[in-house]
Scaffold this motif. Structure first.
Motif, PDB file in Angstrom:
ATOM      1  N   GLN A  29      47.220  44.139  66.881  1.00  0.00           N
ATOM      2  CA  GLN A  29      47.614  42.734  66.906  1.00  0.00           C
ATOM      3  C   GLN A  29      46.377  41.860  66.944  1.00  0.00           C
ATOM      4  O   GLN A  29      45.581  41.931  67.871  1.00  0.00           O
ATOM      5  CB  GLN A  29      48.497  42.460  68.136  1.00  0.00           C
ATOM      6  N   ASP A  30      46.254  41.027  65.944  1.00  0.00           N
ATOM      7  CA  ASP A  30      45.106  40.130  65.870  1.00  0.00           C
ATOM      8  C   ASP A  30      45.491  38.788  66.512  1.00  0.00           C
ATOM      9  O   ASP A  30      46.666  38.480  66.696  1.00  0.00           O
ATOM     10  CB  ASP A  30      44.709  39.944  64.403  1.00  0.00           C
ATOM     11  N   GLY A  31      44.482  38.000  66.849  1.00  0.00           N
ATOM     12  CA  GLY A  31      44.728  36.662  67.382  1.00  0.00           C
ATOM     13  C   GLY A  31      45.234  36.691  68.818  1.00  0.00           C
ATOM     14  O   GLY A  31      44.947  37.618  69.578  1.00  0.00           O
ATOM     15  N   LYS A  81      40.384  37.729  64.803  1.00  0.00           N
ATOM     16  CA  LYS A  81      40.910  36.780  63.825  1.00  0.00           C
ATOM     17  C   LYS A  81      40.483  37.135  62.395  1.00  0.00           C
ATOM     18  O   LYS A  81      40.021  36.288  61.625  1.00  0.00           O
ATOM     19  CB  LYS A  81      40.507  35.337  64.181  1.00  0.00           C
ATOM     20  N   THR A 116      48.057  42.875  62.250  1.00  0.00           N
ATOM     21  CA  THR A 116      49.045  41.804  62.051  1.00  0.00           C
ATOM     22  C   THR A 116      48.882  40.682  63.054  1.00  0.00           C
ATOM     23  O   THR A 116      48.264  40.860  64.110  1.00  0.00           O
ATOM     24  CB  THR A 116      50.480  42.365  62.134  1.00  0.00           C
ATOM     25  N   ILE A 117      49.455  39.532  62.717  1.00  0.00           N
ATOM     26  CA  ILE A 117      49.545  38.421  63.665  1.00  0.00           C
ATOM     27  C   ILE A 117      50.993  37.988  63.814  1.00  0.00           C
ATOM     28  O   ILE A 117      51.285  36.987  64.447  1.00  0.00           O
ATOM     29  CB  ILE A 117      48.708  37.197  63.201  1.00  0.00           C
ATOM     30  N   ARG A 118      51.926  38.736  63.194  1.00  0.00           N
ATOM     31  CA  ARG A 118      53.319  38.257  63.194  1.00  0.00           C
ATOM     32  C   ARG A 118      54.298  39.405  63.393  1.00  0.00           C
ATOM     33  O   ARG A 118      53.919  40.564  63.440  1.00  0.00           O
ATOM     34  CB  ARG A 118      53.619  37.548  61.883  1.00  0.00           C
ATOM     35  N   ASN A 126      46.609  44.865  71.478  1.00  0.00           N
ATOM     36  CA  ASN A 126      46.152  43.496  71.237  1.00  0.00           C
ATOM     37  C   ASN A 126      44.692  43.374  71.679  1.00  0.00           C
ATOM     38  O   ASN A 126      44.076  44.363  72.084  1.00  0.00           O
ATOM     39  CB  ASN A 126      47.065  42.472  71.938  1.00  0.00           C
TER      40      ASN A 126
END
Lengths: 374, 374
Positions: free
Chosen positions: A45-47, A83, A22-24, A65
């Motif tokens: 956690q991506d990004g 990403k 996820t990124i959110r 992350n």
């Protein structure tokens, strides 16, 4: 139903991890609460690693992350995409459970044609705990389902089936189309009244399929090391082929090792189509390359000496380098990453087995302290 | 839906024959009247040729009894089974149409889950007029169906599909089980509420399936000469494997020639289970032999020179004699009958083509005068 060789004891709360890239903030979990609350979540956690991802209260989870990935894998972190939802395979790597269910954070609970909410996870567990039948086609679909069986003419010697390694679920609302099809059919929707197919089936031996990572269960002990989602996203010439790559590799290895892959139920509700223009850019090379990649995988032969998933995967990486490398340098890099992935897998999963199943892997101590796992 | 390469123009009333093997009055046709009344029927009367079979008024049909078969085929009539529904293939032989739908006389109109009567024939026609996709699995089932398409990751070069040779339909109420399963589960019923699967799919290349002759459509021009139902019933050591035999032969030939086989919709309502004790006697050798027959068909390789169905079938007969003959003399006799069948097919179908499609084949003049065709 036919009698499966494996006894069914859902819901396996101690033997299954739910992996979510996820990124959110994970508000989507609220809807899944009745089905997921007793399971452990692994959130990748991506990004931007400094961003705080909010997880609804009451869930048991660990969150990694990019900084965690780098800390845990060191130089081998290069095999984990950034990403791109391909980063989810890091969760498969650090899990210590026998089964994995992975789901995208834009996927919600679907309803069957009677209006009942579908417990997707329970269906995946049922699929994984009953055998597959890759060697001969059963025209009445999954013979192990309640009320079903093998039809006349199905050889009795094949009715035991083989262990199921993968359970591939489907999607209502937004179907999983490529960018060109999205562009051509922006309004096509699958509903439980028009496109609900009440079936689970085994994908026959020697048949490849497009595996989607949105709604996927698998037996990590049987096929985990092949569930690598490749190099996608940041710094790579390709995206949206992470799950396809994993699917092709897994299928040829399952065929070689005598394992089964099922597809069909469960459905979940895929809430939104990603941007087709962005997707087209990500997919372009994949659409082009797959015309050579598919024949390559259709022709792959793994030698008899490849008796483990790891050995199969290393052999596959060699063939990728040799046969696909000439098409583009990317495949040489990818072949190297496949080897790195296996090295990372073996390193992380080589913890001494004190009990039969360590519940707290040592490396989890290194994971991000924020936000606090419950 | 994806755009099929074949244009769809149901209902093909001038291009399709309905073939029905029977030993009794055809009252079951009353229920099918709205769907069948514009088609030509070929009725193959099994058993006592002096018995009069009653056909409901208003149907266009021709009827052949055993005397007709003997008259038309002469010594080659030996390849047509007697006292077994395998005799239906005689109807395939004498048809001059492009498409065949064959149905058993204990099969009635089924209803879909909404209660609507299913036009099985129309669904078979749709299946036959849209391509098949045997080379790669589409997880959202038949991509040519309205509202469906190919999913992400499906190679674009394979989206044209291949011509469909066979459409295999299913059954509600009494599933098509073998005698042992019938004995174990005498009360298992499939209903439109519990076992209706709303899907059509292609059986992948190199995968065998148990083809049932109860509810079957096919393109006679593409696969007709392979649709031979073998030697069953009277004077033979085996029964209830007629359709299985045809299915195995057809599938390997379809795979070799690049043709497709679909299964799934349409359902019909199978009214009664045949006697499991009688079936057990008929099936016994088939159940035993199929453990060797299936590996034989899985390993069959047809040489490149086999460019027509007839050539494939003759080659297959040689391999049957060589590889299965040692198991039992029956297979030597069957292999000879396969050759006789092809000779009969070529003889009956070698009529000079005055027009593109002769509507009244000369041999029909020889058919039984009783009962009078309408």
């Amino acid at each position: 139903m036919a009698h499966p060789s494996t006894k069914i004891i859902p819901p396996l709360t101690d033997e299954l991890d739910i992996v979510i890239p996820t990124i959110r903030n994970l508000d989507f979990l609220e809807q899944w609460r009745p089905f997921f609350e007793h399971y452990h979540l692994i959130i990748v956690q991506d990004g931007d690693p400094t961003k705080k991802i909010r997880v609804p209260d009451g869930f048991d989870y660990e969150l990694y992350n990019r900084n965690d990935v780098n800390k845990i894998l060191g130089p081998k972190a290069s095999c984990i995409s950034f990403k791109d939802s391909a980063c989810r395979c890091f969760g498969f790597l650090v899990s210590k459970k026998k089964y994995i269910f992975t789901i995208d954070d834009d996927c919600f609970v679907a309803k069957d044609p009677t209006g009942k909410e579908i417990n997707a996870l329970a269906q995946h567990i049922t699929n994984l705990l009953t055998p597959s039948t890759p060697d001969f086609f059963n025209t009445l679909y999954d013979p192990y389902r309640d009320g079903a069986d093998f039809v006349r003419g199905y050889p009795f010697s094949l009715r035991e089936g083989v262990p199921t390694a993968i359970s591939h679920g489907l999607w209502l609302n937004i179907p999983d189309y490529d960018a060109p099809t999205q562009l051509v059919k922006p309004r096509e929707r699958n509903t439980s009244s028009n496109r609900y197919v009440d079936a689970v089936m085994t994908i026959p031996k020697r048949t490849l399929f497009p595996m989607c990572g949105m709604n996927l269960g698998f037996n990590r002990e049987l096929i985990g090391p092949a569930m690598y989602f490749g190099l996608m996203g940041d710094g790579q010439p390709i995206g949206r082929y992470d799950d396809m790559w994993a699917g092709w590799c897994c299928k040829v290895i399952c065929d070689h090792l005598g394992l089964g892959v099922k597809t069909g139920l469960p459905y979940l509700w895929h809430s939104k189509a990603s941007n087709p223009f962005v997707n087209l850019k990500k997919e372009y090379k994949g659409i082009y390359w797959q015309e050579d990649i598919i024949p390559f995988f259709q022709a792959v032969v793994l030698p008899k000496e490849c008796t483990t998933v790891q050995k199969c995967y290393i052999e596959l990486s060699k063939q990728v380098k040799e046969k696909l490398g000439p098409m583009d340098n990317y495949f040489e890099t990818l072949a190297d990453a496949m080897v790195t992935w296996i090295e990372a897998w073996d390193e992380i999963n080589a913890q001494p087995k004190a009990g039969s199943q360590p519940t707290t892997p040592p490396l989890k101590k290194e994971k991000s302290e924020e936000p606090k796992p419950k």
